[in-house]
Design a protein around this motif. Structure first.
Motif, short mmCIF file in Angstrom:
data_model
loop_
_atom_site.label_atom_id
_atom_site.label_comp_id
_atom_site.label_asym_id
_atom_site.label_seq_id
_atom_site.Cartn_x
_atom_site.Cartn_y
_atom_site.Cartn_z
N LYS A 35 0.82 -1.21 0.00
CA LYS A 35 0.00 0.00 0.00
C LYS A 35 0.86 1.26 0.00
CE LYS A 35 -3.99 0.11 0.29
NZ LYS A 35 -5.00 0.23 -0.78
N GLN A 36 1.94 1.26 0.77
CA GLN A 36 2.82 2.44 0.83
C GLN A 36 3.49 2.65 -0.53
OE1 GLN A 36 2.88 4.42 3.45
NE2 GLN A 36 4.40 5.85 2.71
N ALA A 37 3.91 1.56 -1.16
CA ALA A 37 4.58 1.65 -2.46
C ALA A 37 3.63 2.11 -3.56
CB ALA A 37 5.19 0.30 -2.83
N SER A 38 2.38 1.67 -3.50
CA SER A 38 1.47 1.96 -4.60
C SER A 38 0.56 3.16 -4.35
CB SER A 38 0.62 0.72 -4.92
OG SER A 38 -0.06 0.27 -3.79
N ALA A 39 0.28 3.48 -3.09
CA ALA A 39 -0.67 4.56 -2.81
C ALA A 39 -0.10 5.69 -1.96
CB ALA A 39 -1.92 3.98 -2.13
N GLY A 40 1.08 5.51 -1.38
CA GLY A 40 1.65 6.54 -0.52
C GLY A 40 1.13 6.42 0.91
N ASP A 41 1.22 7.52 1.65
CA ASP A 41 0.82 7.51 3.06
C ASP A 41 -0.66 7.18 3.22
OD1 ASP A 41 3.36 8.17 3.88
OD2 ASP A 41 2.94 10.30 4.12
N VAL A 42 -0.95 6.50 4.32
CA VAL A 42 -2.34 6.15 4.64
C VAL A 42 -3.17 7.42 4.79
CG1 VAL A 42 -2.02 6.08 7.15
CG2 VAL A 42 -3.75 4.65 6.11
N LYS A 57 -4.61 -3.65 9.62
CA LYS A 57 -4.05 -3.25 8.33
C LYS A 57 -3.73 -1.76 8.32
CE LYS A 57 -6.04 -6.60 5.13
NZ LYS A 57 -6.97 -6.75 3.99
N TRP A 58 -4.68 -0.95 8.82
CA TRP A 58 -4.48 0.50 8.85
C TRP A 58 -3.26 0.85 9.70
CZ3 TRP A 58 -4.08 4.81 11.83
CH2 TRP A 58 -4.36 6.04 11.23
N ASP A 59 -3.16 0.21 10.88
CA ASP A 59 -2.03 0.49 11.78
C ASP A 59 -0.70 0.11 11.14
OD1 ASP A 59 -3.76 1.44 13.72
OD2 ASP A 59 -3.71 -0.39 14.93
N ALA A 60 -0.66 -1.05 10.48
CA ALA A 60 0.58 -1.49 9.83
C ALA A 60 0.99 -0.51 8.74
CB ALA A 60 0.40 -2.90 9.26
N TRP A 61 0.02 -0.07 7.95
CA TRP A 61 0.29 0.89 6.89
C TRP A 61 0.71 2.23 7.48
CZ3 TRP A 61 -3.96 2.50 2.80
CH2 TRP A 61 -3.38 3.28 1.80
N ASN A 62 0.04 2.67 8.53
CA ASN A 62 0.33 3.96 9.15
C ASN A 62 1.76 4.03 9.71
OD1 ASN A 62 -0.60 6.63 9.96
ND2 ASN A 62 -0.53 5.83 12.05
N GLU A 63 2.29 2.87 10.14
CA GLU A 63 3.66 2.83 10.66
C GLU A 63 4.68 3.19 9.59
OE1 GLU A 63 4.52 -0.87 12.60
OE2 GLU A 63 2.78 -0.70 13.90
N LEU A 64 4.32 3.08 8.32
CA LEU A 64 5.24 3.38 7.22
C LEU A 64 5.10 4.81 6.71
CD1 LEU A 64 4.92 0.06 5.18
CD2 LEU A 64 6.59 0.65 6.94
N LYS A 65 4.29 5.61 7.38
CA LYS A 65 4.04 6.98 6.94
C LYS A 65 5.37 7.71 6.75
CE LYS A 65 0.36 9.33 8.05
NZ LYS A 65 -0.68 9.98 8.83
N GLY A 66 5.50 8.37 5.60
CA GLY A 66 6.71 9.13 5.30
C GLY A 66 7.73 8.34 4.49
N GLY A 68 9.27 6.65 1.37
CA GLY A 68 9.12 6.90 -0.06
C GLY A 68 8.65 5.66 -0.80
N SER A 69 8.02 5.90 -1.95
CA SER A 69 7.49 4.81 -2.76
C SER A 69 8.59 3.85 -3.20
CB SER A 69 6.79 5.39 -4.00
OG SER A 69 6.38 4.37 -4.87
N ASP A 70 9.71 4.38 -3.67
CA ASP A 70 10.81 3.51 -4.14
C ASP A 70 11.38 2.68 -3.00
OD1 ASP A 70 10.46 4.48 -6.67
OD2 ASP A 70 12.27 5.72 -6.69
N GLU A 71 11.52 3.28 -1.84
CA GLU A 71 12.04 2.55 -0.67
C GLU A 71 11.07 1.43 -0.27
OE1 GLU A 71 13.57 3.41 3.90
OE2 GLU A 71 12.81 5.07 2.71
N ALA A 72 9.78 1.73 -0.27
CA ALA A 72 8.78 0.71 0.07
C ALA A 72 8.77 -0.41 -0.96
CB ALA A 72 7.40 1.35 0.17
N LYS A 73 8.91 -0.07 -2.24
CA LYS A 73 8.96 -1.09 -3.29
C LYS A 73 10.15 -2.02 -3.07
CE LYS A 73 6.58 1.47 -6.89
NZ LYS A 73 6.67 2.25 -8.11
N GLN A 74 11.31 -1.44 -2.77
CA GLN A 74 12.51 -2.26 -2.58
C GLN A 74 12.36 -3.17 -1.37
OE1 GLN A 74 15.22 -2.41 -4.82
NE2 GLN A 74 15.41 -4.27 -3.61
N GLU A 75 11.81 -2.66 -0.28
CA GLU A 75 11.59 -3.49 0.91
C GLU A 75 10.60 -4.61 0.62
OE1 GLU A 75 10.87 -1.50 4.62
OE2 GLU A 75 12.31 0.08 4.15
N TYR A 76 9.57 -4.30 -0.17
CA TYR A 76 8.58 -5.32 -0.56
C TYR A 76 9.27 -6.42 -1.36
CZ TYR A 76 4.31 -7.32 -2.54
OH TYR A 76 3.30 -8.18 -2.91
N ILE A 77 10.06 -6.03 -2.35
CA ILE A 77 10.79 -6.99 -3.18
C ILE A 77 11.68 -7.87 -2.32
CG2 ILE A 77 12.59 -7.20 -4.96
CD1 ILE A 77 11.39 -4.47 -6.09
#
Length: 85
Positions: A35-42, A57-66, A68-77
């Protein structure tokens, strides 16, 4: 399409074919990174107490607030790659 986006798309496809289903905490992390990689901050309000899954789910996503999309994509990969082994 960038190499990172192509790798992210491949990891999304691979996440549906993992040898074992990850535990719930790992699934929440996968969801939040996606969600962070594809939609940005909650955005929106935190789900109510009766919606425990939505709230987690909301809490987990909210913890990633701030993050960046590229950083989230790399962590997901990286996370999906670690689960394929």
């Amino acid at each position: 399409m960038s190499d990172l986006q192509a790798a992210f798309d491949a990891a999304v496809a691979a996440s549906k074919q993992l040898p074992e289903k990850p535990d719930n905490m790992t699934l929440l992390k996968i969801y939040a990174l996606y969600k962070q990689a594809s939609a940005g901050d909650v955005d929106g309000k935190r789900p109510g107490f009766t919606d425990m899954v939505g709230r987690a789910k909301w809490d987990a996503w909210n913890e990633l607030k701030g993050k960046g999309s590229d950083e989230a994509k790399q962590e997901y990969i990286d996370l999906i790659e670690s689960l394929k082994e």
